[in-house]
Scaffold this active site. Sequence first.
Site, short mmCIF file in Angstrom:
data_model
loop_
_atom_site.label_atom_id
_atom_site.label_comp_id
_atom_site.label_asym_id
_atom_site.label_seq_id
_atom_site.Cartn_x
_atom_site.Cartn_y
_atom_site.Cartn_z
CB CYS A 137 -0.93 0.00 1.21
SG CYS A 137 -1.89 1.52 1.39
CB CYS A 140 -0.51 2.33 4.03
SG CYS A 140 -2.14 1.88 3.45
CG ASP A 141 3.14 0.95 4.53
OD1 ASP A 141 2.78 1.44 5.62
OD2 ASP A 141 2.76 -0.17 4.13
#
Length: 312
Positions: A137, A140-141
């Site tokens: 992701c 997300c990261d």
Amino acid sequence: MAKSEKIIDLMIIGGGPAGLTAAIYASRAKLNMVLLEDAIVGGQVRTSYSIENYPGFKSIEGGKLADLMQEQALELGATIDEFDLVERVDFSDKEKIVETTSYIYKPKAVIIATGATPKKIPVPNEEKFSGKGIHYCAVCDGAMYEGKVIGVVGGGNSALEEALFLTKFASKVVMIRRYDYFKGEAATLEEVLHHPKIEVMYNWDLVDVSGEKFMESAKIKNTNTGEEKEIQMDAIFGYIGTEPKTGHFKDYVNLTPQGYILADESTRTNIKGVYAAGDVREKQFRQITTAVADGTIAALDAEKYILEAKRG
């Protein structure tokens, strides 16, 4: 303590675009319904940085689109229960049971909209470096790798879109593609190929990753010559497809060998009153728009089924 039983009209399992759309239509129909989501409402849409193929929006952040869908469902009266996990189900033509951590639901109809999860990158050290260099992701990261070299594995739209997003952080993005072509949209591919921070490595496959506590390098293999080499890389983001989330339902609904639910274009499964909508359903195309269409059809057909069941 024994769990409380709840008799409801409709249970929607999954809170992505298909589930939220079904909730909107079910709420408009004044059905007594509950939408269950075991994580964060919005599904994969919420982890998409930018969406540019949803009608009505030239470009919109995935999280914003998910918020709008959720707000609309709630304003219409939908009941959305986040983080109440499904523990078991029992489906038959006559009765449906969905047991969660908190309750035992007995709905007249069920819409399965559990979606799919990213496939793990098939390398020996995947588990060792999961979250420590291997990710799925970018939204997300990606920010973890400011100024770093990031690899992207995959050949579809998701891989292309996330590679573009990762250029916001990375000093360089390397696309590792095992074939000499991509399967994504022409406009997105064109943008990738002309981006100064992106290098595309055609006919190379990821073999493994290595490092001490965190990933430090990637081993790749040329799919034509068999040549292997190691390149410095701080992270790899994988976009090699998805796996349907159908574990709870495999003993009841018919599945493909890959685990997707078999349902016709009306989204009906082999069990009366049980429907499959969105990415979890076997179909040719999996897009937000097709998920929304499934959710609409499933809710409308479920409403008809429930009304007929009430009439006896």
